[in-house]
Design a protein around this motif. Structure first.
Motif, PDB file in Angstrom:
ATOM      1  N   PRO A   4      -1.198   6.747 -46.577  1.00  0.00           N
ATOM      2  CA  PRO A   4      -1.485   7.312 -45.258  1.00  0.00           C
ATOM      3  C   PRO A   4      -0.723   6.646 -44.126  1.00  0.00           C
ATOM      4  N   ASN A   5      -0.623   5.301 -44.183  1.00  0.00           N
ATOM      5  CA  ASN A   5       0.071   4.629 -43.088  1.00  0.00           C
ATOM      6  C   ASN A   5       1.587   4.638 -43.253  1.00  0.00           C
ATOM      7  N   HIS A   6       2.078   5.231 -44.345  1.00  0.00           N
ATOM      8  CA  HIS A   6       3.514   5.371 -44.538  1.00  0.00           C
ATOM      9  C   HIS A   6       3.997   6.781 -44.236  1.00  0.00           C
ATOM     10  N   ARG A   7       3.063   7.654 -43.893  1.00  0.00           N
ATOM     11  CA  ARG A   7       3.459   9.001 -43.502  1.00  0.00           C
ATOM     12  C   ARG A   7       4.180   8.928 -42.162  1.00  0.00           C
ATOM     13  N   VAL A   8       5.244   9.702 -42.027  1.00  0.00           N
ATOM     14  CA  VAL A   8       6.026   9.697 -40.790  1.00  0.00           C
ATOM     15  C   VAL A   8       5.359  10.643 -39.801  1.00  0.00           C
ATOM     16  N   GLU A   9       4.997  10.111 -38.621  1.00  0.00           N
ATOM     17  CA  GLU A   9       4.190  10.895 -37.684  1.00  0.00           C
ATOM     18  C   GLU A   9       4.940  11.351 -36.445  1.00  0.00           C
ATOM     19  N   VAL A  10       5.872  10.526 -35.959  1.00  0.00           N
ATOM     20  CA  VAL A  10       6.505  10.815 -34.674  1.00  0.00           C
ATOM     21  C   VAL A  10       8.020  10.759 -34.818  1.00  0.00           C
ATOM     22  N   MET A  11       8.692  11.692 -34.120  1.00  0.00           N
ATOM     23  CA  MET A  11      10.156  11.711 -34.096  1.00  0.00           C
ATOM     24  C   MET A  11      10.624  11.802 -32.644  1.00  0.00           C
ATOM     25  N   GLY A  12      11.600  10.998 -32.302  1.00  0.00           N
ATOM     26  CA  GLY A  12      12.234  11.067 -30.987  1.00  0.00           C
ATOM     27  C   GLY A  12      13.688  11.447 -31.150  1.00  0.00           C
ATOM     28  N   PHE A  23      14.822   8.996 -33.992  1.00  0.00           N
ATOM     29  CA  PHE A  23      13.959   7.829 -34.120  1.00  0.00           C
ATOM     30  C   PHE A  23      12.659   8.291 -34.780  1.00  0.00           C
ATOM     31  N   PHE A  24      12.331   7.720 -35.930  1.00  0.00           N
ATOM     32  CA  PHE A  24      11.146   8.129 -36.679  1.00  0.00           C
ATOM     33  C   PHE A  24      10.124   6.992 -36.713  1.00  0.00           C
ATOM     34  N   VAL A  25       8.847   7.330 -36.496  1.00  0.00           N
ATOM     35  CA  VAL A  25       7.774   6.334 -36.482  1.00  0.00           C
ATOM     36  C   VAL A  25       6.754   6.691 -37.565  1.00  0.00           C
ATOM     37  N   ARG A  26       6.422   5.706 -38.413  1.00  0.00           N
ATOM     38  CA  ARG A  26       5.404   5.909 -39.443  1.00  0.00           C
ATOM     39  C   ARG A  26       4.008   5.627 -38.881  1.00  0.00           C
ATOM     40  N   GLY A  27       3.009   5.929 -39.705  1.00  0.00           N
ATOM     41  CA  GLY A  27       1.630   5.691 -39.312  1.00  0.00           C
ATOM     42  C   GLY A  27       1.324   4.231 -39.061  1.00  0.00           C
ATOM     43  N   ASP A  28       2.074   3.320 -39.698  1.00  0.00           N
ATOM     44  CA  ASP A  28       1.854   1.886 -39.482  1.00  0.00           C
ATOM     45  C   ASP A  28       2.663   1.345 -38.312  1.00  0.00           C
ATOM     46  N   GLY A  29       3.335   2.246 -37.578  1.00  0.00           N
ATOM     47  CA  GLY A  29       4.109   1.832 -36.408  1.00  0.00           C
ATOM     48  C   GLY A  29       5.536   1.444 -36.701  1.00  0.00           C
ATOM     49  N   THR A 631      -1.199  10.414 -27.997  1.00  0.00           N
ATOM     50  CA  THR A 631      -0.239  10.601 -29.084  1.00  0.00           C
ATOM     51  C   THR A 631       0.023   9.259 -29.766  1.00  0.00           C
ATOM     52  N   GLN A 632       0.484   9.307 -31.019  1.00  0.00           N
ATOM     53  CA  GLN A 632       0.862   8.090 -31.754  1.00  0.00           C
ATOM     54  C   GLN A 632       2.124   7.498 -31.143  1.00  0.00           C
ATOM     55  N   LYS A 633       2.139   6.197 -30.957  1.00  0.00           N
ATOM     56  CA  LYS A 633       3.304   5.523 -30.386  1.00  0.00           C
ATOM     57  C   LYS A 633       3.791   4.448 -31.354  1.00  0.00           C
ATOM     58  N   PRO A 634       5.078   4.106 -31.279  1.00  0.00           N
ATOM     59  CA  PRO A 634       5.594   3.052 -32.160  1.00  0.00           C
ATOM     60  C   PRO A 634       5.030   1.687 -31.774  1.00  0.00           C
ATOM     61  N   THR A 635       4.933   0.812 -32.761  1.00  0.00           N
ATOM     62  CA  THR A 635       4.555  -0.576 -32.496  1.00  0.00           C
ATOM     63  C   THR A 635       5.736  -1.459 -32.861  1.00  0.00           C
ATOM     64  N   LEU A 636       5.845  -2.585 -32.188  1.00  0.00           N
ATOM     65  CA  LEU A 636       6.954  -3.482 -32.460  1.00  0.00           C
ATOM     66  C   LEU A 636       6.789  -4.135 -33.835  1.00  0.00           C
ATOM     67  N   PRO A 637       7.876  -4.263 -34.585  1.00  0.00           N
ATOM     68  CA  PRO A 637       7.786  -4.973 -35.866  1.00  0.00           C
ATOM     69  C   PRO A 637       7.475  -6.441 -35.617  1.00  0.00           C
ATOM     70  N   GLU A 638       6.770  -7.041 -36.539  1.00  0.00           N
ATOM     71  CA  GLU A 638       6.491  -8.478 -36.462  1.00  0.00           C
ATOM     72  C   GLU A 638       6.757  -9.081 -37.827  1.00  0.00           C
ATOM     73  N   ASP A 639       7.883  -9.760 -37.951  1.00  0.00           N
ATOM     74  CA  ASP A 639       8.275 -10.366 -39.220  1.00  0.00           C
ATOM     75  C   ASP A 639       8.169 -11.887 -39.130  1.00  0.00           C
ATOM     76  N   GLU A 640       8.021 -12.514 -40.255  1.00  0.00           N
ATOM     77  CA  GLU A 640       7.933 -13.977 -40.284  1.00  0.00           C
ATOM     78  C   GLU A 640       9.291 -14.602 -39.975  1.00  0.00           C
ATOM     79  N   GLU A 641       9.258 -15.715 -39.255  1.00  0.00           N
ATOM     80  CA  GLU A 641      10.499 -16.395 -38.912  1.00  0.00           C
ATOM     81  C   GLU A 641      11.050 -17.112 -40.142  1.00  0.00           C
ATOM     82  N   ALA A 642      12.383 -17.108 -40.229  1.00  0.00           N
ATOM     83  CA  ALA A 642      13.037 -17.669 -41.421  1.00  0.00           C
ATOM     84  C   ALA A 642      13.924 -18.868 -41.090  1.00  0.00           C
ATOM     85  N   GLY A 643      13.838 -19.370 -39.859  1.00  0.00           N
ATOM     86  CA  GLY A 643      14.656 -20.523 -39.505  1.00  0.00           C
ATOM     87  C   GLY A 643      15.945 -20.124 -38.820  1.00  0.00           C
ATOM     88  N   PRO A 644      16.652 -21.108 -38.246  1.00  0.00           N
ATOM     89  CA  PRO A 644      17.831 -20.810 -37.422  1.00  0.00           C
ATOM     90  C   PRO A 644      19.088 -20.426 -38.198  1.00  0.00           C
TER      91      PRO A 644
END
Length: 715
Positions: A4-12, A23-29, A631-644
């Motif tokens: 469900p959260n991988h379904r593509v919901e929004v297109m810009g 620009f495509f946004v999934r249910g998980d942002g 309406t559904q809006k995109p959320t910013l990705p948040e990934d773990e830092e991997a060092g410099p």
């Protein structure tokens, strides 16, 4: 079956003159960006190609994703181009007798719009454009309403019928009606509209009729007339373009109703009555995206800068808000449209480069190669040097990876044209000529950015600069160097940032109406209550129109969030400000006081607290009603830092790069392979299929957990 959260919901969509971004946004942002060459003959095909490019990142295709989409927002330049090129419908115009020349004369400023200062100073170097409606298709009818809204000469109905017949005989494919003072009293104009429609039925002719009070009931006849004509001239043909795009989606299983980015920053259906307010939409998407990004990061003051193939667009967000201009100009026309306040200059990555025949100086634009890129593309059919040709010659761009390799660029072909047209006439090497072009463009953009900030009374040191657009990351270092921004940020999805902004926008309809309410600072409570009643009556009228638009699109009235607003100024001043109302209903003297306080707070933010002048009194000049649904809006990705230190797999190799009269080897990195926390010191080039981020010597960039690149100068 997709989670469900991988379904593509929004297109810009951002269908620009050079590239079409999706620009495509999934249910998980999470989101992906696609890019393709624009196709002026069939925008729907370019959108399809760009969609396929984006969805390949998720290993999916349009036939699977389009049916999943809940909503899609389009922005583009087709309507604006139609006006600029004078390729709209043949419109007939009915006005007050004796005022047939108003549209042809326009406002005096229309002959100056778009010209540089030196051209404005000399009468023989600027001109009026041809009017959208010629005098041969303009008719005057007897009627007069005074400035108080009193009808002093009733409408001669037989003249309206005769004017309708004559316009049909003259070949009109649509008819616009605009009477003096109709924003104060709409009776005569609405009667003329009904008579015109009755006569068309009698003639058996099916063409649309546009009365200004149905669309833009605002003061300033030139603005209102231009905008109403624009609705007939360009919006109706553009509706056919949008219909074609919508049908392409349907063909691939889409079920959503296509929305379009509007000038005020919201989105409306392509079936909306007021489609002229979508005349410019792409750059506005970038401002909306910047606002959402700023809110997520905690930035209140943002300088938005967007470089595409044809122009450089900038806007300022202060204290978390952008300004709305009520009487903007577009395509050398003054208009009655609420427009996100932006400044533009015709200088982009596709701008043509020429030598001025009189001064011998390099001149950039204002025309551009558009989707044809430059002479470096052998299939372009061009023989005039563009800025992109200089990029290729200097090593900025990888000729094998333009649009992910979809287009192969010829470096030698670009060198030959630069040598013949720029280098040899100036006595320079090809490299120095190309570098001079880039330095000149960067200087122009830097001074333009700096001047726009300081002219509004701000300091760049209080602002964060967002740099985006397909060519933004190539030039970011050049036009921000030495300006003094607190931070300079390049999103990893910079190439599709305007499409990202479209996906961030609310589904919103907006209607405006001129009102005249003026009170002194110390007005009696009874006068304040009466002023509230006038404003509330206008809000009620506009709310009905807003709800009607949403109902047409299948929404229930209870789904709609109504947000009233107003335009206010100190009495005697020339410029008003747009304010979101602090009250949902205006009924009491206390409500009026809150309305005034909200205006004064905004005035202090836009100008200065010391500039407030309550002793002048307060004047409400316009009522505004906005309606929106969630309406559904995109959320910013948040990934773990991997060092410099970037992973070895992210390094592609190296490429010679010319700057400051010398060739140096720049390390080339793959943008998608860099990880949060990585630092890249110049000279370096960070490539993706959609854009190229240049980090020269003296600069360093850090990628954060949101996949935003922070650029800073280092010693």
């Amino acid at each position: 079956m997709q989670a469900p959260n991988h379904r593509v919901e929004v297109m810009g969509i951002d269908a620009g003159g050079t590239m079409t971004d999706t620009f495509f946004v999934r249910g998980d942002g999470r989101f992906v960006v696609g890019k393709a060459q624009s196709n002026p003959d069939d925008e729907s095909f370019a959108i399809l190609e760009s969609s396929q490019d984006a969805l390949a990142h998720w290993e999916r295709d349009v036939d699977a994703v389009y049916p999943e989409l809940v909503t899609c927002v389009y922005s583009g330049t087709a309507m604006l181009n139609r006006v600029v090129q004078r390729k709209g419908l043949e419109v007939g115009l009915i006005v007050n007798r004796g005022f047939e020349q108003v549209h042809s004369m326009g406002r005096a400023i229309q002959s100056y719009l778009g010209y540089a200062l030196e051209d404005r100073l000399h009468l023989n170097t600027h001109r009026y454009d041809e009017p959208l409606v010629p005098l041969s298709r303009t008719r005057g009818v007897t009627e007069r309403t005074d400035v108080q809204g009193e009808i002093v000469i009733p409408l001669r109905e037989d003249e309206v019928r005769q004017a309708t017949r004559e316009l049909v005989e003259a070949g009109a494919k649509a008819i616009a009606i605009c009477f003096l003072q109709s924003h104060k009293n709409e009776t005569s104009e609405l009667r003329a509209r009904d008579l015109c429609r009755e006569e068309l039925v009698r003639l058996g002719v099916d063409i649309p009729v546009f009365a200004s009070v149905d669309y833009y009931p605002q003061r300033k006849e030139s603005h209102r007339m231009n905008t109403t004509i624009l609705e007939a001239y360009a919006a109706e043909p553009s509706r056919q373009t949008l219909k074609k795009v919508s049908e392409r989606f349907r063909k691939h299983g889409a079920k959503f109703d296509l929305r379009v980015m509007a000038t005020h920053g919201g989105t409306i259906s392509w079936k909306a009555k007021e489609l002229a307010r979508t005349i410019v939409s792409g750059p506005i998407g970038g401002v909306i995206g910047s606002k959402l990004l700023g809110e997520a990061l905690g930035y209140e003051n943002i300088a938005c800068s967007d470089i595409g193939g044809t122009s450089f667009d900038m806007a300022l967000i202060t204290k978390g808000n952008f300004a709305i201009a009520s009487d903007p100009d577009m395509a050398r026309l003054v208009l009655s449209l609420p427009l996100v306040a932006m400044d533009s200059v015709g200088a982009g990555a596709g701008s043509f480069v020429r030598l001025d025949p009189y001064s011998g100086a390099i001149k950039l634009g204002p025309d551009s190669a558009g989707y044809r890129v430059g002479t470096c593309w052998p299939d372009s059919g061009l023989d005039t040097v563009s800025v992109t040709d200089c990029h290729v010659v200097l090593g900025y761009l990888n000729p094998e990876n333009f649009l992910g390799g979809a287009i192969q660029l010829d470096v030698q072909r670009a060198r030959d044209h630069i040598q013949a047209q720029i280098a040899d006439p100036m006595g320079l090497s090809v490299e120095d000529a190309a570098a001079g072009v880039i330095e000149l463009l960067d200087l122009q953009l830097r001074e333009y950015l700096r001047a726009n900030i300081s002219a509004k009374g701000y300091s760049a040191t209080d602002f964060v600069c967002f740099s985006y657009g397909g060519a933004g990351p190539v030039h970011t270092y050049g036009y921000t160097e030495g300006v003094g921004f607190k931070d300079v940020i390049v999103p990893a999805w910079a190439a599709g940032f305007s499409a990202f902004g479209c996906a961030c926008a609310d589904f919103e309809y907006r209607y405006d109406k001129s009102v005249d309410v003026a009170l002194p600072q110390l007005a009696a409570d009874a006068d304040k209550t009466a002023a509230c009643a006038t404003l509330q009556a206008a809000w009620n009228e506009l709310a009905e129109k807003v709800v009607e638009e949403f109902v047409i699109n299948g929404f229930e009235p209870q789904d709609i969030i109504l947000r009233p607003g107003y335009r206010m100024q100190y009495m005697g001043q020339l410029n008003d400000l747009e304010i979101d109302s602090p009250v949902g209903n205006a009924d009491t003297a206390e409500d009026w006081d809150r309305i005034v306080d909200a205006f004064e707070d905004t005035y202090a933010r836009v100008y200065a607290s010391s500039a407030r002048s309550p002793e002048l009194g307060f004047s409400v000049t316009g009522a505004i009603m906005r309606g929106l649904v969630a309406t559904q809006k995109p959320t910013l990705p948040e990934d773990e830092e991997a060092g410099p230190i970037p992973p070895a797999a992210a390094r592609i190799g190296s490429r010679p790069f010319y700057r400051h009269k010398t060739w140096i080897d720049a390390t080339v990195w793959k943008m998608e392979s860099l990880l949060p926390g990585n630092r890249v010191r110049g000279p370096a080039i960070i490539e993706s299929d959609a854009t190229t981020f240049v980090v020269p010597d003296g600069f360093e960039t850090l990628i954060d957990k949101h996949r935003l690149f922070h650029l800073r100068e280092v010693k």
